[in-house]
Design a protein around this motif. Structure first.
Motif, PDB file in Angstrom:
ATOM      1  N   ALA A  57       0.865  -1.307   0.016  1.00 19.71           N
ATOM      2  CA  ALA A  57      -0.050   0.037  -0.155  1.00 19.71           C
ATOM      3  C   ALA A  57       1.058   1.480   0.180  1.00 19.71           C
ATOM      4  CB  ALA A  57      -1.017   0.127   1.075  1.00 19.71           C
ATOM      5  N   ILE A  58       2.009   1.385   0.719  1.00 22.08           N
ATOM      6  CA  ILE A  58       2.701   2.574   0.678  1.00 22.08           C
ATOM      7  C   ILE A  58       3.542   2.512  -0.590  1.00 22.08           C
ATOM      8  CG2 ILE A  58       5.180   3.193   1.564  1.00 22.08           C
ATOM      9  CD1 ILE A  58       4.135   1.970   4.127  1.00 22.08           C
ATOM     10  N   VAL A  59       3.994   1.497  -1.022  1.00 22.40           N
ATOM     11  CA  VAL A  59       4.510   1.625  -2.562  1.00 22.40           C
ATOM     12  C   VAL A  59       3.481   2.107  -3.328  1.00 22.40           C
ATOM     13  CG1 VAL A  59       5.601   0.331  -4.491  1.00 22.40           C
ATOM     14  CG2 VAL A  59       6.367   0.030  -2.084  1.00 22.40           C
ATOM     15  N   ALA A  60       2.394   1.518  -3.504  1.00 22.66           N
ATOM     16  CA  ALA A  60       1.249   2.068  -4.457  1.00 22.66           C
ATOM     17  C   ALA A  60       1.121   3.579  -4.163  1.00 22.66           C
ATOM     18  CB  ALA A  60      -0.043   1.201  -4.225  1.00 22.66           C
ATOM     19  N   ALA A  61       0.785   4.162  -3.013  1.00 16.15           N
ATOM     20  CA  ALA A  61       0.732   5.250  -2.773  1.00 16.15           C
ATOM     21  C   ALA A  61       1.881   6.225  -3.127  1.00 16.15           C
ATOM     22  CB  ALA A  61       0.353   5.473  -1.120  1.00 16.15           C
ATOM     23  N   ALA A  62       3.109   5.982  -3.058  1.00 12.12           N
ATOM     24  CA  ALA A  62       4.383   6.606  -3.631  1.00 12.12           C
ATOM     25  C   ALA A  62       4.086   6.710  -5.062  1.00 12.12           C
ATOM     26  CB  ALA A  62       5.674   5.850  -3.084  1.00 12.12           C
ATOM     27  N   VAL A  63       3.925   5.644  -5.745  1.00 12.13           N
ATOM     28  CA  VAL A  63       3.735   5.521  -7.248  1.00 12.13           C
ATOM     29  C   VAL A  63       2.770   6.389  -7.654  1.00 12.13           C
ATOM     30  CG1 VAL A  63       3.524   3.937  -9.268  1.00 12.13           C
ATOM     31  CG2 VAL A  63       5.084   3.425  -7.336  1.00 12.13           C
TER      32      VAL A  63
END
Length: 60
Positions: free
Chosen positions: A51-57
């Motif tokens: 979820a953190i990687v998806a939000a950063a992307v």
């Protein structure tokens, strides 16, 4: 004379220290801790990282 009495007293005291003989040592049983089987926490951390990687992307 005082040294002779002192030596006799120390010898008598030392011989009574060994009067009991050898005995088996007291050994306590080791404490065994079981890990809690928590299946829900096995996938929470990778899901949170995803979820953190998806939000950063999505911000770029």
């Amino acid at each position: 004379m005082k040294k002779l009495v002192l030596a006799a007293a120390l010898t008598a005291a030392a011989s009574t220290a060994f009067a009991g003989g050898m005995s088996e040592p007291m050994v306590e049983a080791p404490v065994v801790m079981e890990e809690a089987a928590s299946s829900s926490s096995n996938f929470v951390v990778p899901l949170l990282l995803l979820a953190i990687v998806a939000a950063a992307v999505s911000n770029n």
